[in-house]
Motif scaffolding. Structure first.
Motif, mmCIF file in Angstrom:
data_model
loop_
_atom_site.group_PDB
_atom_site.id
_atom_site.type_symbol
_atom_site.label_atom_id
_atom_site.label_comp_id
_atom_site.label_asym_id
_atom_site.label_seq_id
_atom_site.Cartn_x
_atom_site.Cartn_y
_atom_site.Cartn_z
ATOM 1 N N TRP A 86 123.540 -20.123 85.164
ATOM 2 C CA TRP A 86 124.569 -21.153 84.929
ATOM 3 C C TRP A 86 124.090 -22.510 85.423
ATOM 4 O O TRP A 86 124.245 -23.531 84.737
ATOM 5 C CB TRP A 86 125.874 -20.785 85.647
ATOM 6 N N CYS A 87 123.515 -22.524 86.611
ATOM 7 C CA CYS A 87 123.041 -23.779 87.193
ATOM 8 C C CYS A 87 121.964 -24.407 86.317
ATOM 9 O O CYS A 87 121.997 -25.619 86.061
ATOM 10 C CB CYS A 87 122.516 -23.528 88.605
ATOM 11 N N ILE A 88 121.041 -23.583 85.823
ATOM 12 C CA ILE A 88 119.961 -24.099 84.975
ATOM 13 C C ILE A 88 120.532 -24.626 83.669
ATOM 14 O O ILE A 88 120.221 -25.744 83.235
ATOM 15 C CB ILE A 88 118.913 -23.006 84.708
ATOM 16 N N GLY A 89 121.368 -23.835 83.003
ATOM 17 C CA GLY A 89 121.929 -24.256 81.724
ATOM 18 C C GLY A 89 122.742 -25.529 81.826
ATOM 19 O O GLY A 89 122.616 -26.439 80.987
ATOM 20 N N THR A 90 123.568 -25.627 82.861
ATOM 21 C CA THR A 90 124.413 -26.809 83.020
ATOM 22 C C THR A 90 123.588 -28.047 83.347
ATOM 23 O O THR A 90 123.796 -29.121 82.768
ATOM 24 C CB THR A 90 125.449 -26.565 84.138
ATOM 25 N N SER A 91 122.644 -27.921 84.269
ATOM 26 C CA SER A 91 121.829 -29.080 84.650
ATOM 27 C C SER A 91 120.947 -29.545 83.502
ATOM 28 O O SER A 91 120.714 -30.750 83.333
ATOM 29 C CB SER A 91 120.983 -28.761 85.882
ATOM 30 N N LEU A 92 120.476 -28.619 82.662
ATOM 31 C CA LEU A 92 119.672 -29.019 81.506
ATOM 32 C C LEU A 92 120.522 -29.756 80.485
ATOM 33 O O LEU A 92 120.076 -30.719 79.853
ATOM 34 C CB LEU A 92 119.034 -27.791 80.856
ATOM 35 N N GLY A 93 121.744 -29.310 80.288
ATOM 36 C CA GLY A 93 122.616 -29.945 79.305
ATOM 37 C C GLY A 93 122.899 -31.401 79.604
ATOM 38 O O GLY A 93 123.182 -32.191 78.692
ATOM 39 N N LEU A 94 122.809 -31.787 80.875
ATOM 40 C CA LEU A 94 123.072 -33.174 81.267
ATOM 41 C C LEU A 94 122.002 -34.138 80.767
ATOM 42 O O LEU A 94 122.198 -35.353 80.822
ATOM 43 C CB LEU A 94 123.180 -33.266 82.791
ATOM 44 N N TYR A 95 120.885 -33.619 80.291
ATOM 45 C CA TYR A 95 119.817 -34.475 79.768
ATOM 46 C C TYR A 95 120.030 -34.850 78.302
ATOM 47 O O TYR A 95 119.382 -35.754 77.793
ATOM 48 C CB TYR A 95 118.465 -33.767 79.880
ATOM 49 N N PHE A 96 120.924 -34.176 77.602
ATOM 50 C CA PHE A 96 121.049 -34.347 76.152
ATOM 51 C C PHE A 96 121.983 -35.502 75.803
ATOM 52 O O PHE A 96 123.038 -35.324 75.189
ATOM 53 C CB PHE A 96 121.505 -33.043 75.512
ATOM 54 N N THR A 97 121.577 -36.685 76.195
ATOM 55 C CA THR A 97 122.323 -37.892 75.855
ATOM 56 C C THR A 97 122.111 -38.243 74.383
ATOM 57 O O THR A 97 121.193 -37.715 73.746
ATOM 58 C CB THR A 97 121.854 -39.062 76.737
ATOM 59 N N PRO A 98 122.948 -39.113 73.799
ATOM 60 C CA PRO A 98 122.744 -39.496 72.391
ATOM 61 C C PRO A 98 121.337 -40.022 72.113
ATOM 62 O O PRO A 98 120.742 -39.696 71.079
ATOM 63 C CB PRO A 98 123.796 -40.594 72.185
ATOM 64 N N ALA A 99 120.780 -40.804 73.036
ATOM 65 C CA ALA A 99 119.433 -41.335 72.827
ATOM 66 C C ALA A 99 118.401 -40.210 72.796
ATOM 67 O O ALA A 99 117.476 -40.210 71.982
ATOM 68 C CB ALA A 99 119.085 -42.342 73.921
ATOM 69 N N MET A 100 118.562 -39.223 73.668
ATOM 70 C CA MET A 100 117.619 -38.119 73.708
ATOM 71 C C MET A 100 117.746 -37.226 72.488
ATOM 72 O O MET A 100 116.751 -36.695 71.976
ATOM 73 C CB MET A 100 117.815 -37.293 74.989
ATOM 74 N N ARG A 226 131.339 -12.355 76.292
ATOM 75 C CA ARG A 226 132.280 -11.506 75.558
ATOM 76 C C ARG A 226 131.804 -11.242 74.135
ATOM 77 O O ARG A 226 132.018 -10.160 73.588
ATOM 78 C CB ARG A 226 133.648 -12.167 75.524
ATOM 79 N N LEU A 227 131.151 -12.241 73.542
ATOM 80 C CA LEU A 227 130.659 -12.099 72.173
ATOM 81 C C LEU A 227 129.345 -11.324 72.101
ATOM 82 O O LEU A 227 128.863 -11.019 71.008
ATOM 83 C CB LEU A 227 130.477 -13.485 71.537
ATOM 84 N N GLY A 228 128.767 -11.048 73.263
ATOM 85 C CA GLY A 228 127.522 -10.283 73.289
ATOM 86 C C GLY A 228 126.306 -11.092 72.893
ATOM 87 O O GLY A 228 125.303 -10.523 72.454
ATOM 88 N N TRP A 229 126.377 -12.403 73.057
ATOM 89 C CA TRP A 229 125.256 -13.253 72.661
ATOM 90 C C TRP A 229 124.191 -13.275 73.749
ATOM 91 O O TRP A 229 124.464 -13.013 74.917
ATOM 92 C CB TRP A 229 125.738 -14.673 72.362
ATOM 93 N N THR A 230 122.977 -13.629 73.317
ATOM 94 C CA THR A 230 121.839 -13.590 74.230
ATOM 95 C C THR A 230 121.938 -14.658 75.321
ATOM 96 O O THR A 230 122.463 -15.752 75.091
ATOM 97 C CB THR A 230 120.528 -13.790 73.442
ATOM 98 N N ASN A 231 121.453 -14.306 76.511
ATOM 99 C CA ASN A 231 121.424 -15.231 77.656
ATOM 100 C C ASN A 231 122.717 -16.048 77.775
ATOM 101 O O ASN A 231 122.692 -17.273 77.793
ATOM 102 C CB ASN A 231 120.243 -16.185 77.527
ATOM 103 N N PRO A 232 123.861 -15.375 77.883
ATOM 104 C CA PRO A 232 125.136 -16.106 77.823
ATOM 105 C C PRO A 232 125.309 -17.149 78.921
ATOM 106 O O PRO A 232 125.918 -18.190 78.688
ATOM 107 C CB PRO A 232 126.180 -14.994 77.942
ATOM 108 N N TRP A 233 124.751 -16.869 80.107
ATOM 109 C CA TRP A 233 124.972 -17.793 81.217
ATOM 110 C C TRP A 233 123.955 -18.928 81.263
ATOM 111 O O TRP A 233 124.033 -19.792 82.141
ATOM 112 C CB TRP A 233 125.006 -17.030 82.539
ATOM 113 N N VAL A 234 123.004 -18.927 80.327
ATOM 114 C CA VAL A 234 122.169 -20.104 80.097
ATOM 115 C C VAL A 234 122.698 -20.881 78.896
ATOM 116 O O VAL A 234 123.009 -22.065 78.980
ATOM 117 C CB VAL A 234 120.690 -19.733 79.875
#
Length: 376
Positions: A86-100, A226-234
């Motif tokens: 969760w920590c990795i996925g959330t912190s990575l998502g913060l980089y995806f600004t409109p410019a990026m 719940r949906l059974g998707w891969t790496n849900p917490w990333v």
């Protein structure tokens, strides 16, 4: 930041998840978690003292791997692996600004080329495992695919491959890649300047916003699970954070102590997979995995150089994006070294999804062709 400062964070998580249901978890299991965490924490402190690369990831990984392989009761819990993801996925998502996101859109052909290379590398690995590793073809195929160990293990069960060998191959491959690349980068002095600020990443931490971010991303992680998707917490928290960041909505950054704790959990989880006798089981197969992984890294190094020259993308970031390691470990490396974090993340996310979707169908296609090519 010293390792001892993470102890309050860890015990807060333990209290939240264990005290309400202490009758469900035996005391010896709780003691194992405490011993495992303290071992991982000691590994982080030792890595900091030795100035190792990625100390919060490699220190816990290496020390827990050594101790676990010698029979220490330090196995973790999926709760902590999920928290680290969760920590990795959330912190990575913060980089995806409109410019990026604009930069990523321009590089879609390079991302597609990296995915195709990963499929080819997996096929070459399967041929090597089958020819030299002493395993059947289905085991070789799912053990060599450059995807997640848990996802490939599930496919191995479905196609009646040897699950233990599939999991051991992926664990050893990730360990080798996670150790070799950071040490090589440190030895060569590779370190970028991309902390996300150039593309509008906001580093501010807000208490209330952080709680809202935890709730929002946790909801996505739960839904993906719940949906059974891969790496849900990333992938769940990653998508949830991208939705906000792409619209310039900033709730909060992730505090450094929490990021360190997430890396520690990832390293602890990976290291505890190396149980007693791991390297004595199927020595021929594990030797083949080791040599094939090293050869694959050499091929990846050459392919990344060619792709970097063709696209003018920074070579260290392209190599991280194409490296046959796990998404969490490679993106942590990119984040710590400030090497085009969103680009590396997209490389690995696209590879993970494409490998997961194609591994089963490609296996069925190859098996049909092998059967039809046999003489009557």
């Amino acid at each position: 930041q010293t390792a001892s400062s993470l102890i309050p964070h860890f015990f807060a998580i333990l209290c939240c998840f264990y005290l309400p249901s202490s009758d469900h978890f035996a005391m010896h299991a709780f003691s194992r978690l405490i011993l495992g965490f303290l071992t991982a924490l000691a590994g982080a402190q030792l890595a900091l003292w030795l100035h190792l690369p990625l100390p919060w990831l490699l220190g816990p990984l290496l020390l827990t791997a050594v101790c676990s392989a010698r029979g220490w009761p330090i196995s973790g819990h999926t709760l902590f692996r999920n928290a680290g993801q969760w920590c990795i996925g959330t912190s990575l998502g913060l980089y995806f600004t409109p410019a990026m996101l604009g930069v990523i859109a321009v590089n879609i052909p390079a991302i597609a080329a990296a995915v195709l290379f990963a499929l080819l590398l997996g096929a070459l690995g399967a041929a090597a495992y089958y020819r030299f590793g002493g395993v059947d073809f289905q085991t070789a195929w799912f053990a060599s695919a450059i995807g997640g160990a848990s996802e490939m293990a599930n496919l191995a069960v479905h196609y009646k491959a040897h699950v233990e060998q599939v999991v051991s191959a992926h664990s050893l491959r990730v360990l080798l890649v996670v150790v070799i690349i950071p040490f090589a980068y440190q030895f060569l002095g590779v370190h970028g300047m991309d902390d996300g600020g150039t593309f509008g990443k906001n580093p501010a931490v807000h208490g209330g916003g952080l709680l809202a971010l935890v709730a929002w991303t946790g909801l996505f992680g739960w839904l993906f699970k719940r949906l059974g998707w891969t790496n849900p917490w990333v992938f769940g928290p990653l998508l949830a954070t991208i939705i906000l960041t792409a619209q310039n909505i900033h709730l909060s950054a992730i505090p450094p102590a929490v990021q360190y704790l997430g890396q520690l959990f990832i390293g602890w989880s990976l290291g505890s997979k190396f149980t007693p006798g791991f390297f004595k089981r199927a020595p021929r197969f594990l030797t083949t995995v080791t040599l094939t992984t090293l050869a694959g890294l050499l091929l990846t190094t050459a392919a990344a150089w060619a792709l970097s020259r063709a696209t003018q993308l920074p070579y260290p970031a392209v190599l991280l994006g194409m490296a046959p390691g796990g998404i969490a470990e490679m993106t942590i490396t990119a984040k710590v070294l400030h090497l085009s974090v969103p680009l590396v993340t997209v490389f690995h996310v696209c590879r993970m999804v494409c490998v997961l979707l194609s591994t089963g169908p490609l296996y069925r296609l190859l098996v049909r062709r092998m059967r039809t090519s046999k003489p009557a």
